[in-house]
Design an enzyme around this catalytic site. Sequence first.
Site, mmCIF file in Angstrom:
data_model
loop_
_atom_site.group_PDB
_atom_site.id
_atom_site.type_symbol
_atom_site.label_atom_id
_atom_site.label_comp_id
_atom_site.label_asym_id
_atom_site.label_seq_id
_atom_site.Cartn_x
_atom_site.Cartn_y
_atom_site.Cartn_z
ATOM 1 N N CYS A 194 0.665 -1.186 -0.193
ATOM 2 C CA CYS A 194 -0.183 0.035 0.296
ATOM 3 C C CYS A 194 0.955 1.041 -0.040
ATOM 4 O O CYS A 194 0.406 2.344 -0.168
ATOM 5 C CB CYS A 194 -1.023 -0.112 1.151
ATOM 6 S SG CYS A 194 0.007 0.191 2.810
ATOM 7 N N CYS B 126 -1.704 -4.737 8.193
ATOM 8 C CA CYS B 126 -1.247 -3.462 8.742
ATOM 9 C C CYS B 126 -0.700 -3.460 9.906
ATOM 10 O O CYS B 126 0.233 -2.784 10.261
ATOM 11 C CB CYS B 126 -2.465 -2.383 8.724
ATOM 12 S SG CYS B 126 -3.605 -2.272 7.384
HETATM 13 FE FE1 FES Z 1 -1.379 0.498 4.518
HETATM 14 FE FE2 FES Z 1 -2.929 -0.325 6.103
HETATM 15 S S1 FES Z 1 -3.385 -0.195 4.187
HETATM 16 S S2 FES Z 1 -0.962 -0.249 6.412
#
Ligand code: FES
Length: 139
Positions: free
Chosen positions: A36, A105
């Site tokens: 991400c 995460c």
């Molecule tokens: Fe990137 Fe949660 S979506 S750390």
Amino acid sequence: MSEHYSAKVLDHVHNPRNVGSIEDANVVVQAGDPSCGDALVFFIKIEKDIIHDIKFLIKGCGAAIATSSMATELVMGKHLDEVFTINDQKIAAALDGLPEEKMHCSNMAASALHAAVQQYRSTVAGESPQIEYPTFPNA
Ligand code: FES
């Protein structure tokens, strides 16, 4: 978002603990999640294998903020041997769980803590590391 997150997660998202940096930190570690693009830096003051202070800066989702915040609470005042036992599952459990799709995460905080222990143990205690880190919105 509130239907998917526990009350504890929401509390840490809205009132994250220990945000900021520590000028005389003797360990600075960063971790990122390539899936991400989010990033986290921990600033830690360690003396005689005990975490005396820890703060963090983050660019990430709500779950990343909450898990980093909870991670600082879990390790504050703790011996490094204990810090090394903290993993993503323990951080998520301390927050009364995370949605399955958000478990990744909590890896950022856990892996950064483990890197911090390794960094401290591989350098002379008290030596300030020279690390360049990205600019964070909450800096
Ligand atoms: Fe990137 Fe949660 S979506 S750390």
